[in-house]
Design an enzyme around this catalytic site. Structure first.
Site, PDB file in Angstrom:
ATOM      1  N   THR A  10      23.152   0.152  27.126  1.00  0.00           N
ATOM      2  CA  THR A  10      22.449  -1.010  26.578  1.00  0.00           C
ATOM      3  C   THR A  10      23.384  -1.916  25.783  1.00  0.00           C
ATOM      4  O   THR A  10      23.200  -3.131  25.739  1.00  0.00           O
ATOM      5  CB  THR A  10      21.263  -0.547  25.704  1.00  0.00           C
ATOM      6  N   SER A  52      23.291   4.679  31.533  1.00  0.00           N
ATOM      7  CA  SER A  52      23.503   6.126  31.402  1.00  0.00           C
ATOM      8  C   SER A  52      22.526   6.941  32.258  1.00  0.00           C
ATOM      9  O   SER A  52      22.842   8.069  32.623  1.00  0.00           O
ATOM     10  CB  SER A  52      23.451   6.566  29.939  1.00  0.00           C
ATOM     11  N   THR A  81      22.140   5.366  25.523  1.00  0.00           N
ATOM     12  CA  THR A  81      21.567   6.386  24.647  1.00  0.00           C
ATOM     13  C   THR A  81      20.778   7.459  25.396  1.00  0.00           C
ATOM     14  O   THR A  81      20.602   8.554  24.874  1.00  0.00           O
ATOM     15  CB  THR A  81      20.654   5.747  23.583  1.00  0.00           C
ATOM     16  N   ASP A  82      20.311   7.178  26.601  1.00  0.00           N
ATOM     17  CA  ASP A  82      19.457   8.144  27.296  1.00  0.00           C
ATOM     18  C   ASP A  82      20.162   9.444  27.655  1.00  0.00           C
ATOM     19  O   ASP A  82      19.548  10.503  27.650  1.00  0.00           O
ATOM     20  CB  ASP A  82      18.833   7.515  28.545  1.00  0.00           C
TER      21      ASP A  82
END
Length: 166
Positions: A10, A52, A81-82
């Site tokens: 992101t 990700s 972040t995932d």
């Protein structure tokens, strides 16, 4: 000197106003460092621009290899972040050669291009943590830093939280 490895996520997404999708063009990290008036000596290396959720085992191996090959002992990785925790695990449990390095993964919940991103703060925090922490692999988000094996993303709240160590 700190090496910043850009992997996408992101952090670096752009918004397509015509169809409402998010996409990658180029990293915003140099601009973020300039706007943040960073005086830290860094080298920025764009490894890939990948969401990700689309990251493969081969992509993670490429990140591990880049960490191993980096001459710097302090490395910040921008990441989605995932699956950031999965990549941190791959780095920490991968083959030898990284035990003397401090590696901090960070990301953003809101794209930098949106103007209200947490990315600037997270990047600054990660740069601070990587200079202060002992060798190891860490995840840094929202001013907090966690050992790679003591963190999880709480998907209900969208924040990273402590969890029992592996």
């Amino acid at each position: 000197m700190i090496r910043i490895l850009v992997t996408g996520g992101t952090f670096d997404k752009e918004y397509n106003e015509l169809n409402g999708t998010l996409f990658f063009r180029q990293t915003h990290v140099p601009e973020m460092l300039r706007l943040g008036r960073s005086k830290v000596d860094v080298t920025v290396d764009t490894l890939m621009m990948v969401d990700s959720l689309d990251m493969t085992a081969a992509d993670r191996e490429r990140i591990v290899g880049a960490c191993r090959e980096a001459p710097e002992s302090r490395i910040v990785i921008t990441h989605g972040t995932d699956t950031m925790v999965e990549t941190a695990r791959a780095i920490a449990t991968g083959d030898a050669g990284l035990s003397d390095k401090t590696i901090v993964l960070t990301g953003a919940m809101v794209p930098y291009a949106f103007g209200s991103s947490d990315g600037l703060f997270n990047l600054g925090s990660a740069l601070s943590f990587v200079q202060a922490l002992a060798p190891g692999v860490y995840v840094s988000m929202n001013g907090r830093c966690f050992a790679w094996d003591a963190v999880a993303k709480d998907r209900a709240s969208g924040i990273f939280v402590s969890r029992t160590r592996e």
